[in-house]
Design a protein around this motif. Structure first.
Motif, PDB file in Angstrom:
ATOM      1  N   HIS A   5      96.622 -84.557  83.271  1.00 45.38           N
ATOM      2  CA  HIS A   5      96.797 -83.766  84.480  1.00 45.38           C
ATOM      3  C   HIS A   5      98.292 -83.526  84.644  1.00 45.38           C
ATOM      4  O   HIS A   5      99.076 -84.481  84.711  1.00 45.38           O
ATOM      5  N   GLY A  38      92.646 -75.046  81.583  1.00 43.56           N
ATOM      6  CA  GLY A  38      93.291 -73.991  82.338  1.00 43.56           C
ATOM      7  C   GLY A  38      94.470 -74.437  83.177  1.00 43.56           C
ATOM      8  O   GLY A  38      94.721 -75.622  83.368  1.00 43.56           O
ATOM      9  N   TYR A  39      95.173 -73.430  83.640  1.00 45.59           N
ATOM     10  CA  TYR A  39      96.259 -73.594  84.600  1.00 45.59           C
ATOM     11  C   TYR A  39      95.749 -73.126  85.944  1.00 45.59           C
ATOM     12  O   TYR A  39      94.972 -72.171  86.020  1.00 45.59           O
ATOM     13  N   PHE A  40      96.183 -73.787  86.979  1.00 42.99           N
ATOM     14  CA  PHE A  40      95.753 -73.481  88.328  1.00 42.99           C
ATOM     15  C   PHE A  40      97.003 -73.130  89.125  1.00 42.99           C
ATOM     16  O   PHE A  40      97.858 -73.977  89.373  1.00 42.99           O
ATOM     17  N   SER A  43      97.906 -70.142  95.275  1.00 47.45           N
ATOM     18  CA  SER A  43      97.189 -69.060  95.939  1.00 47.45           C
ATOM     19  C   SER A  43      97.464 -69.167  97.430  1.00 47.45           C
ATOM     20  O   SER A  43      98.400 -68.579  97.929  1.00 47.45           O
ATOM     21  N   ALA A  50     101.812 -75.808  90.772  1.00 45.54           N
ATOM     22  CA  ALA A  50     100.749 -75.383  89.857  1.00 45.54           C
ATOM     23  C   ALA A  50     100.265 -76.621  89.104  1.00 45.54           C
ATOM     24  O   ALA A  50     100.964 -77.642  89.037  1.00 45.54           O
TER      25      ALA A  50
END
Length: 101
Positions: A5, A38-40, A43, A50
């Motif tokens: 993580h 994935g990358y988050f 938002s 991130a």
């Protein structure tokens, strides 16, 4: 199984650069034996944070990945790109063991 993580503190003015960096690493982790989840990206809420998650079958396999990434030309270029653009201010790495039903 080990899941990595990553929490990134990023420059919100350089989201395009960080997105480019992340897209490179998704492919590179998969190329070097891991599974990238994935990358988050920001938002709602914090605009400078991130995350990324990727998994290896074992910590030993993760260590092999780290050794390979240190000399792989594409990985070296991705790190150079992040350093040059300064899209990443800092990051934290944690190792997690997933639990499934």
């Amino acid at each position: 199984m080990i899941t990595v993580h990553l929490r990134y503190e990023i420059d919100p003015a350089k989201l395009a650069e960080f997105t480019d960096y992340g897209q490179r690493w998704i492919r590179l982790v998969d190329k070097l034996g891991g599974t990238h989840h994935g990358y988050f990206m920001p938002s709602e809420g914090d605009s400078d944070e991130a995350f990324a998650l990727f998994t290896f079958p074992s910590f030993a396999e993760y260590e092999k990945y780290r050794a390979a990434a240190a000399v792989d030309p594409e990985c070296v270029e991705a790190v150079r790109f992040a350093n040059e653009t300064q899209c990443i201010r800092r990051y934290e790495r944690r190792f997690l063991s997933p639990v499934f039903e």
